[in-house]
Design a protein around this motif. Structure first.
Motif, PDB file in Angstrom:
ATOM      1  N   GLY A 277       0.795  -1.224   0.000  1.00 52.50           N
ATOM      2  CA  GLY A 277       0.000   0.000   0.000  1.00 52.50           C
ATOM      3  C   GLY A 277       0.825   1.271   0.000  1.00 52.50           C
ATOM      4  N   GLU A 278       0.136   2.375  -0.296  1.00 53.67           N
ATOM      5  CA  GLU A 278       0.755   3.701  -0.300  1.00 53.67           C
ATOM      6  C   GLU A 278       0.925   4.185   1.138  1.00 53.67           C
ATOM      7  N   ILE A 279       1.906   5.033   1.344  1.00 55.29           N
ATOM      8  CA  ILE A 279       2.081   5.637   2.667  1.00 55.29           C
ATOM      9  C   ILE A 279       0.976   6.658   2.899  1.00 55.29           C
ATOM     10  N   LEU A 280       0.293   6.522   4.027  1.00 52.12           N
ATOM     11  CA  LEU A 280      -0.849   7.376   4.347  1.00 52.12           C
ATOM     12  C   LEU A 280      -0.472   8.347   5.464  1.00 52.12           C
ATOM     13  N   PRO A 281      -1.234   9.435   5.575  1.00 56.82           N
ATOM     14  CA  PRO A 281      -0.983  10.346   6.703  1.00 56.82           C
ATOM     15  C   PRO A 281      -1.046   9.558   8.021  1.00 56.82           C
ATOM     16  N   GLY A 282      -0.075   9.802   8.877  1.00 59.45           N
ATOM     17  CA  GLY A 282      -0.062   9.110  10.170  1.00 59.45           C
ATOM     18  C   GLY A 282       0.788   7.854  10.178  1.00 59.45           C
ATOM     19  N   ASP A 283       1.195   7.381   8.998  1.00 60.18           N
ATOM     20  CA  ASP A 283       1.969   6.130   8.945  1.00 60.18           C
ATOM     21  C   ASP A 283       3.353   6.241   9.587  1.00 60.18           C
ATOM     22  N   GLU A 284       3.899   7.482   9.632  1.00 57.15           N
ATOM     23  CA  GLU A 284       5.237   7.630  10.245  1.00 57.15           C
ATOM     24  C   GLU A 284       5.192   7.316  11.746  1.00 57.15           C
ATOM     25  N   THR A 285       4.042   7.511  12.350  1.00 61.59           N
ATOM     26  CA  THR A 285       3.963   7.277  13.795  1.00 61.59           C
ATOM     27  C   THR A 285       3.050   6.111  14.151  1.00 61.59           C
ATOM     28  N   ARG A 286       2.433   5.485  13.140  1.00 57.53           N
ATOM     29  CA  ARG A 286       1.584   4.319  13.398  1.00 57.53           C
ATOM     30  C   ARG A 286       2.499   3.104  13.461  1.00 57.53           C
ATOM     31  N   MET A 287       2.544   2.444  14.621  1.00 49.30           N
ATOM     32  CA  MET A 287       3.559   1.412  14.839  1.00 49.30           C
ATOM     33  C   MET A 287       2.965   0.010  14.772  1.00 49.30           C
TER      34      MET A 287
END
Lengths: 95, 345
Positions: free
Chosen positions: B291-301
């Protein structure tokens, strides 16, 4: 002279024969069950097959089930629901 | 009482021929085997007081019953002494357990070995290595017990390389993968006690597993320092997305450093669980998560393992050297889980 014991399992009596369900003469209007095994894209592949069966063979509705994981047979609930609600089924692997 | 053995018998001219014959029949893992003569097989069965037709395990997905006689024949071939037989039997019970779920790890392209951790008095009595050169070579018990398990998988359960064992790469642990926990020096409760057995019982834990990964930390004097290195090494390992179980093996120096700070196994597990999580963005950037990187993915663990309890911890390995290891489990915890069985004697 040395005598050795065989470490493998010797073939036993013939296993219980598996009775296949009779094949339908036509897929027209048949309800199609799809069983996917959780691997990447197996759902997409099977849905595509279901769509083709509807478009090209006039199959009726399709419904998909998901196994617990790819390494085990379909669990009992899937088998029971399939038996109750479908005429034919397609199972497959995607990776 | 006369014990009736039911295995097919093969008559061979002499010892050399017997070893060669076993190779020719496709019964071996590639190394020479001890010819399985009836007297040797009977000695194995006597050591566990089991009838030849006793069912040690039933592999449902293969519709195969593993009898004590077949375990004994393969244990002889592997080079076991009769004293090892109870450990082999317990390990076979383990891989026959529905929670271990044989068909996946016995077949998969991901190439699982059967990691066997031996705990309790039997490990000391049989000199199962828990120290230097933990993963070998050098100890007969470690090398032959695991080999016996693999030969049973090959000869009884049908896991032959190329047919029903489709490992893409496999690994050396598929020959034998047996360790003991260093209970004498360990500051922690042993693995089998954590998993519901008494300290004076003996038990084996079987886990479908990849090869061991060694990590270095030659700088830290603290538990947090050593385990930070471990977590950083472990974070991207194994099936990353699969959420398998892991075994963490803390060797002498690291064990003492962590113990000095008073950390329990539970605290170790929790720390490692917390520090091995990956962001969804990283997993997507590195083509592990679709999938594409979505908003919030940098901090969704996403945790590497579902829960801290999926990290099994043992003390084992040599006294000297600032190294320890971790072993990623095979596939996913949904597909196979570590199982512990008592060694009955």
């Amino acid at each position: 002279m040395i005598e050795l014991l065989d470490p493998t399992v010797q073939p036993g009596p013939a296993p219980q024969p598996v009775a296949y369900a009779p094949r339908p003469g036509s897929l027209a209007g048949k309800r199609v069950g799809l069983v996917e095994n959780t691997k990447f894209n197996s759902d997409r592949l099977l849905q595509k097959i279901g769509d083709l069966l509807r478009a090209e063979h006039g199959a009726g509705e399709t419904r998909m089930w998901r196994k617990h994981n790819s390494s085990v047979p379909a669990h009992d609930a899937i088998i029971q629901e399939l038996r109750a609600t479908c005429d034919v089924m397609v199972a497959g692997i995607g990776d | 009482m006369t014990v009736e053995l039911s295995s097919k018998r093969h008559a061979i001219e002499d010892l050399t021929d017997a070893i060669e014959f076993c190779h020719q029949q496709g019964w071996t893992d590639g190394l020479p085997v001890v010819p399985p003569t009836p007297d040797r097989v009977l000695a194995m069965l006597e050591a566990v007081r089991l009838a030849p037709d006793h069912q040690v395990a039933y592999i449902a997905h293969r519709a195969v019953a593993v009898t004590a006689e077949k375990v004994a024949v393969n244990a002889v071939m592997a080079g076991c002494t009769p004293a090892y037989m109870p450990v082999v039997v317990a390990a076979i019970e383990g891989i026959g357990d529905p929670a271990w779920s044989y068909h996946g790890p016995g077949t998969s392209t991901a190439g699982a070995g059967v990691l066997i951790v031996v705990n309790g008095p039997v490990a000391r009595e049989l000199d199962i290595n828990a120290g230097d050169n933990l993963f070998g070579p050098g100890w007969r018990a470690n090398l032959t017990i695991g080999r016996a398990v693999r030969l049973v998988m090959r000869n009884v359960c049908g896991s032959r390389p190329g047919t029903l064992d489709r490992g893409t790469l496999g690994h050396p642990g598929k020959l034998s993968y047996v360790i003991a926990e260093n209970e004498l020096d360990s500051p922690w409760p042993p693995l089998h006690v954590e998993r519901g057995f008494r300290a004076d019982q003996s038990a084996v834990t079987v886990m479908a597993a990849e090869a061991p990964h060694q990590f270095y930390n030659q700088l830290s004097r603290t538990a947090e320092g050593v385990l930070t290195t471990l977590a950083d090494d472990m974070r991207i390992s194994g099936n990353v997305m699969g959420q398998t179980q892991y075994l963490v093996i803390l060797a002498g120096e690291h064990m003492r450093t962590i113990a000095r700070d008073g950390w329990s196994k539970a605290r170790i597990r929790h720390f490692v669980w917390e520090h091995t999580q990956n962001s969804h963005a990283h997993l997507k950037r590195t083509h592990r998560m679709a999938g594409e990187i979505l908003p919030g993915d940098e901090t969704r663990m996403r945790p590497l393992v579902e829960t801290p309890d999926d990290i099994l911890v043992v003390a084992a390995g040599g006294r000297a050297g600032a190294f320890s290891a971790y072993v990623p489990g095979w596939g996913s915890k949904r597909s196979s889980q570590a199982v512990t069985k008592e060694v009955k004697r």
